[in-house]
Scaffold this active site. Structure first.
Site, short mmCIF file in Angstrom:
data_model
loop_
_atom_site.label_atom_id
_atom_site.label_comp_id
_atom_site.label_asym_id
_atom_site.label_seq_id
_atom_site.Cartn_x
_atom_site.Cartn_y
_atom_site.Cartn_z
N ASP A 117 0.84 -1.19 0.00
CA ASP A 117 0.00 0.00 0.00
C ASP A 117 0.88 1.25 0.00
OD1 ASP A 117 -1.89 1.96 0.33
OD2 ASP A 117 -2.38 1.45 2.41
N ARG A 153 -10.95 -0.18 2.44
CA ARG A 153 -12.41 -0.20 2.51
C ARG A 153 -13.03 -0.32 1.12
NH1 ARG A 153 -12.31 5.54 5.51
NH2 ARG A 153 -10.28 4.67 6.08
N LYS A 155 1.82 7.94 0.42
CA LYS A 155 2.29 7.99 1.81
C LYS A 155 3.69 8.58 1.87
CE LYS A 155 -0.13 3.79 3.37
NZ LYS A 155 -0.92 4.40 4.46
N ASP A 203 -5.59 6.59 -0.48
CA ASP A 203 -4.94 5.78 0.55
C ASP A 203 -5.97 5.08 1.44
OD1 ASP A 203 -2.88 4.63 1.94
OD2 ASP A 203 -2.32 6.45 3.05
N ASP A 206 0.28 -5.00 4.72
CA ASP A 206 -1.11 -4.61 4.55
C ASP A 206 -1.98 -5.76 4.03
OD1 ASP A 206 -2.87 -2.55 5.09
OD2 ASP A 206 -2.73 -1.65 3.10
#
Ligand code: BES
Ligand code: MN
Ligand code: ZN
Length: 494
Positions: free
Chosen positions: A267, A348, A274, A344, A285
């Site tokens: 990720d 979900r 990030k 990011d 992740d």
């Protein structure tokens, strides 16, 4: 070679082992079988305890030399159980500390004695021993032969009732193998552990244990109109995978229990990239997905008579010229439209489509595990997973399972008010709600897609891996949520 754990009756005048581990509680005293052994050793253990060199504190270890006589241990390791309010958890943890120590010493084998009876204690000790013996050395050049320490290949639990202990050791081995698989997958770097590798691992589990496996790639997911999952995979040339494992050893017609895992093999954050500092940890992740695979492996080895479906959403979140951008709107598998505010917040988006896909299995309950939010780490630290759900009985079931497994969870709220925070100006919902209650707004987002079944979400961002050595477990993946998943399903199996 993995550690083999067996059992034997404890006979104080016949413990010819390279290392004898004695697990002792706080303020220890020598009880009869141990005092007999101590007498043979010339009172070395008794004097050590009398001097209070060793006090039985949690994670405390003391290495003593054994005796140069036949049928006596060559070395002794005292390991502390602490106050041991939870006896099973204390045994599991101390066994892990001991196995790590034995591995450092290079004794090759060990014997364990704790004075306990029964299968549950032996199971916990076995899980601990396997956890402590675990390492990931695939990518390291081995040291030259003459500098190598012997691997820990064999552990024997010395128990008074060795039939019960043997049963416990077999169960512990099943769970320990599941934990080891999950930790191994988690520890693999992102260029080794890809969605393809997770799919191949699932196929391997399915083949060895007679499960049905289904793998959807980008093309199949396009046909299923999984716009939410697919927008995350838009920036990577790697084929994303939606993996399903079906384990059916329960009664026909019994609705399956569904385990869902977030499998982001890396990720970066995507376009909402990030910071560089610590980004390497984002190979972890996929710990939710590793947890599903590890649990399925353990459940099959335990031969639990239940129906379980494991579901994994796996991809890599990358920035690119064709990646999803902030402000883009996608249509989910369920039909709801989503405004992607922050690329990011990808977990979900992946789980939304996996959760609505889960409906086709008509699950009795769905529990997902995901390294979902930094906010959960701020709320609970590395001590407990955040637990959210639409069904309070199921929430309690998950918390109890976690407690039994030594993987604590803590209930966090899903207040209706949080829904306001994820309302979008242009779509049905947006994928972030800002800083306040970040773990809850993420869970609230998932709730919108968990339609038609009792559902619990575990945020394992703080618990699935550790950035520091924890003593009983080294830096890296902890095995969470394998233990919780296994206990949950075992609880349902009755
Ligand atoms: N995988 C991260 C969450 C995470 C953070 C896991 C730290 C482990 C340790 C997740 O995809 C993420 O980036 N979440 C964002 C959400 C935010 C953009 C709303 C976060 O927590 O910062
Ligand atoms: Mn992210
Ligand atoms: Zn993520």
């Amino acid at each position: 070679m993995p550690l083999r754990v067996d059992t034997r009756r404890f006979v104080p005048d016949s413990v010819d082992v390279p290392l004898l581990v004695l697990a002792l509680r706080k303020s220890p005293a020598l009880t009869p079988p141990l005092s007999a052994l101590d007498t043979r050793l010339g009172g070395a253990i008794g004097r050590t305890l009398q001097r209070r060199d060793f006090r039985g504190g949690r994670d405390e270890v003391l290495h003593l030399s054994g005796a140069p006589m036949p049928d006596a241990p060559q070395r002794i390791l005292l390991v502390g159980l602490g106050e041991a309010t939870d006896r099973i958890a204390a045994l599991r943890r101390a066994a892990s500390v001991a196995a790590r120590q034995a591995r450092k010493l290079g004794t090759g084998a060990l014997a364990w004695y704790d004075g306990e009876r029964g299968a549950d204690a032996a199971e916990a000790v076995t899980v601990g021993l396997l956890n402590g013996a675990w390492e990931y050395a695939d990518l390291k050049t081995p040291p030259p032969e003459d500098e190598r320490r012997a691997e820990l290949e064999r552990a024997t639990i010395l128990a008074d009732d060795d039939a019960a202990a043997a049963q416990g050791a077999a169960r512990g081995t099943a769970i320990g193998e599941g934990l080891a698989l999950a930790r191994r997958l988690a520890m693999m770097p992102g260029n080794v552990c890809t969605p393809d590798l997770l799919a191949d691992t699932a196929r391997d589990i399915a083949q060895r244990h007679g499960m049905q496996v289904t793998v959807l790639g980008r093309a199949e997911m396009e046909r299923e109109q999984m716009g939410s999952f697919l927008c995350v995979a838009q920036g990577t040339p790697q084929d994303p995978k939606l993996i399903t494992l079906e384990y059916r050893r329960g009664p026909t017609g019994q609705k399956p229990f569904a385990l869902v895992g977030k499998g982001l093999c890396f990720d970066t954050g995507g376009i909402s990239i990030k910071p560089a500092q610590g980004m390497e940890h984002m190979k972890f992740d996929m710990c939710g997905a590793a947890g599903v695979l590890g649990a399925m492996e353990a459940i099959a080895r335990l031969d639990l008579k239940v129906n379980v479906v494991g579901l994994i959403g796996s991809t890599t979140n990358m920035p690119s010229g064709v990646a999803v951008k902030p402000g883009d709107v996608v249509r989910s598998h369920l039909g709801k439209t989503i405004e992607v505010i922050n690329t990011d917040a990808e977990g979900r988006l992946v789980l939304a489509d996996v959760l609505s896909y889960a409906r086709r299995f008509e699950p009795a309950a769905v529990v997902d595990a995901a390294t979902l939010t930094g906010a959960c780490v701020i709320a609970l630290g590395h001590t407990a997973s955040g637990v959210f759900g639409t069904d309070q009985a199921l929430v309690q079931e998950v918390l109890a399972a976690g407690a039994r497994a030594g993987e604590p969870g803590w209930a966090l709220p899903l207040f209706d008010d949080y829904k306001e925070l994820i309302k979008s100006d242009v779509a049905d919902i947006k994928n972030t709600g800002g800083r306040p209650a970040g773990a809850s707004t993420a869970a609230m987002f998932l709730k919108e897609f968990a339609e038609g079944f009792p559902w619990v979400h575990m945020d394992i961002a703080g618990t699935a891996y550790s950035e520091s050595d924890l003593g009983y477990i080294p830096k890296g993946p902890t095995g969470v949520p394998v233990g919780t998943f296994v206990e949950l399903v075992r609880g349902r199996a009755g």
